[in-house]
Design an enzyme around this catalytic site. Structure first.
Site, PDB file in Angstrom:
ATOM      1  N   ASP A  97     -28.618  23.075 -81.331  1.00  0.00           N
ATOM      2  CA  ASP A  97     -28.316  23.727 -82.890  1.00  0.00           C
ATOM      3  C   ASP A  97     -29.512  24.897 -82.681  1.00  0.00           C
ATOM      4  O   ASP A  97     -30.692  24.812 -82.077  1.00  0.00           O
ATOM      5  CB  ASP A  97     -28.115  22.865 -83.742  1.00  0.00           C
ATOM      6  CG  ASP A  97     -27.972  23.582 -85.209  1.00  0.00           C
ATOM      7  OD1 ASP A  97     -26.993  24.411 -85.077  1.00  0.00           O
ATOM      8  OD2 ASP A  97     -28.488  23.378 -86.312  1.00  0.00           O
ATOM      9  N   SER A  98     -29.296  25.731 -83.873  1.00  0.00           N
ATOM     10  CA  SER A  98     -30.532  26.712 -84.359  1.00  0.00           C
ATOM     11  C   SER A  98     -31.428  25.908 -84.816  1.00  0.00           C
ATOM     12  O   SER A  98     -32.698  26.564 -84.633  1.00  0.00           O
ATOM     13  CB  SER A  98     -29.946  27.563 -85.440  1.00  0.00           C
ATOM     14  OG  SER A  98     -29.499  26.895 -86.453  1.00  0.00           O
ATOM     15  N   GLU A 147     -33.733  24.422 -94.096  1.00  0.00           N
ATOM     16  CA  GLU A 147     -34.763  24.423 -93.132  1.00  0.00           C
ATOM     17  C   GLU A 147     -35.997  24.597 -93.953  1.00  0.00           C
ATOM     18  O   GLU A 147     -37.090  24.300 -93.504  1.00  0.00           O
ATOM     19  CB  GLU A 147     -34.656  25.547 -92.209  1.00  0.00           C
ATOM     20  CG  GLU A 147     -33.487  25.437 -91.118  1.00  0.00           C
ATOM     21  CD  GLU A 147     -33.736  24.693 -89.925  1.00  0.00           C
ATOM     22  OE1 GLU A 147     -35.040  24.424 -89.638  1.00  0.00           O
ATOM     23  OE2 GLU A 147     -33.095  23.926 -89.129  1.00  0.00           O
ATOM     24  N   CYS A 197     -20.919  23.834 -91.213  1.00  0.00           N
ATOM     25  CA  CYS A 197     -22.365  24.231 -90.821  1.00  0.00           C
ATOM     26  C   CYS A 197     -23.038  22.940 -90.652  1.00  0.00           C
ATOM     27  O   CYS A 197     -23.016  22.203 -91.798  1.00  0.00           O
ATOM     28  CB  CYS A 197     -23.065  25.021 -91.508  1.00  0.00           C
ATOM     29  SG  CYS A 197     -24.684  25.490 -91.264  1.00  0.00           S
ATOM     30  N   CYS A 247     -23.363  23.114 -83.237  1.00  0.00           N
ATOM     31  CA  CYS A 247     -23.408  24.136 -84.120  1.00  0.00           C
ATOM     32  C   CYS A 247     -22.107  25.135 -84.274  1.00  0.00           C
ATOM     33  O   CYS A 247     -21.569  25.283 -83.456  1.00  0.00           O
ATOM     34  CB  CYS A 247     -24.453  24.987 -83.424  1.00  0.00           C
ATOM     35  SG  CYS A 247     -24.636  27.003 -84.222  1.00  0.00           S
ATOM     36  N   HIS A 274     -25.973  21.710 -91.070  1.00  0.00           N
ATOM     37  CA  HIS A 274     -27.091  21.647 -91.777  1.00  0.00           C
ATOM     38  C   HIS A 274     -26.489  21.229 -93.178  1.00  0.00           C
ATOM     39  O   HIS A 274     -27.282  20.540 -93.880  1.00  0.00           O
ATOM     40  CB  HIS A 274     -27.715  23.002 -92.204  1.00  0.00           C
ATOM     41  CG  HIS A 274     -28.633  23.464 -91.119  1.00  0.00           C
ATOM     42  ND1 HIS A 274     -28.436  24.109 -89.931  1.00  0.00           N
ATOM     43  CD2 HIS A 274     -30.078  23.715 -91.038  1.00  0.00           C
ATOM     44  CE1 HIS A 274     -29.480  24.566 -89.219  1.00  0.00           C
ATOM     45  NE2 HIS A 274     -30.254  24.172 -89.854  1.00  0.00           N
TER      46      HIS A 274
HETATM   47  N1  DGL Z   1     -26.169  24.612 -88.020  1.00  0.00           N
HETATM   48  C1  DGL Z   1     -25.530  25.679 -87.489  1.00  0.00           C
HETATM   49  C2  DGL Z   1     -24.207  25.948 -87.684  1.00  0.00           C
HETATM   50  O1  DGL Z   1     -23.441  24.693 -87.728  1.00  0.00           O
HETATM   51  C3  DGL Z   1     -26.242  27.071 -87.610  1.00  0.00           C
HETATM   52  C4  DGL Z   1     -26.936  27.594 -88.818  1.00  0.00           C
HETATM   53  C5  DGL Z   1     -27.675  28.832 -88.693  1.00  0.00           C
HETATM   54  O2  DGL Z   1     -28.541  28.854 -87.843  1.00  0.00           O
HETATM   55  O3  DGL Z   1     -27.392  29.746 -89.594  1.00  0.00           O
HETATM   56  O4  DGL Z   1     -23.211  27.079 -88.182  1.00  0.00           O
END
Ligand code: DGL
Length: 265
Positions: free
Chosen positions: A14-15, A156, A187, A77, A189
């Site tokens: 993931d990012s 984050e 997402c 992600c 997150h």
């Molecule tokens: N967590 C990621 C997703 O599911 C990317 C979030 C990001 O870096 O913008 O899209």
């Protein structure tokens, strides 16, 4: 060194910390596996990047995984599943699991679901991948996609003193107006915000795809006879920038049992 396929690693990427919501579910189901988690903190947030940039970034991470004896890579992600997966999927020796495609397939097994809301990053929403994939499973489904660009930075940076209420309602209200039967947190997150979200809407309205996704992956590996037969599972963590900070932020989802290593992309 020769390694039997089933004893190779499962890569998860993931990012940043969002993919840990998926890793946590994988660990709940199957601790015996050896996992490699890659948090691309150098390139975070993905949600604001173009498709071309994301293909280039995800390719670098897949190239890294190719050197690491992996049997499968989990795109934990949504943004990279939406933008880079189709372009890269045929170029690697390992099996790749893309979140949006897998989760849409599972969600549309319930034919009573006709109205779905999606809350996701800007890049995911722009791709319209959720709408396409959900309609593959059920052509009659109606989908409303809402970008929530403020949410990843809030999570984050652990901005606890930030006015989360406004940041939550400004996106959520638009989705609620659509009157969805379910809202997919599109997402990885976003499950962090579930407590907050449930102050404004019934918690059962939200789908955190991490569990469905993890179950699918483990079942698929079982089916392919690729699950480890040993019992020496662990997780190795990598971050592309500031691994110490990654470890600290990670705590909101998972207490890491080993220190992440820096991998420069
Ligand atoms: N967590 C990621 C997703 O599911 C990317 C979030 C990001 O870096 O913008 O899209």
């Amino acid at each position: 060194m020769y390694m039997e396929d089933k004893e190779k690693y499962i890569g998860v990427m993931d990012s940043g910390i969002g993919g840990l919501t998926v890793l946590k579910q994988l660990l709940n189901i199957r601790t015996q596996e050896k996992y490699l988690y890659f948090g691309d903190t150098k390139n975070l947030p993905y949600g604001e990047k173009s498709k071309e940039e994301l293909i280039k970034i995800v390719k670098e991470i897949f190239d890294f995984f190719e050197t690491q004896n992996v049997k499968a890579v989990v795109l934990a992600c949504n943004t990279s599943s939406a933008t880079a997966y189709e372009e890269l999927k045929d170029n690697y020796s390992f099996k790749i699991y893309p979140l949006i495609q897998v989760v849409s397939k599972c969600v549309t097994l319930d034919k009573n679901l006709k109205r779905i809301g999606i809350m996701a990053t800007q890049a995911t929403v722009d791709s319209k991948k959720y709408t396409q994939e959900l309609k593959k499973g059920n052509p009659d489904i109606e989908v409303f996609e809402q970008a929530c660009p403020m949410w990843v930075p809030i999570i984050e940076k652990k901005l606890t003193d930030y006015d989360k209420n406004t940041a939550i309602t400004q996106y959520l209200d638009k989705v609620l107006e659509f009157n969805p039967q379910k809202i997919i947190l599109g997402c990885t997150h976003y499950p962090y915000l579930l407590d907050k979200l449930s102050q404004y809407a019934d918690e059962n309205l939200f789908i955190n795809p991490a569990k469905i996704f993890a179950q699918y992956i483990i079942e698929d590996l079982r089916h392919k006879n690729l699950l480890s037969e040993q019992n020496n599972g662990y997780v190795k963590y990598f971050a592309s920038h500031n691994p110490q900070e990654f470890e600290k932020t990670a705590e909101i989802f998972l207490k890491l049992k080993s220190h992440p290593e820096l991998v420069e992309l």
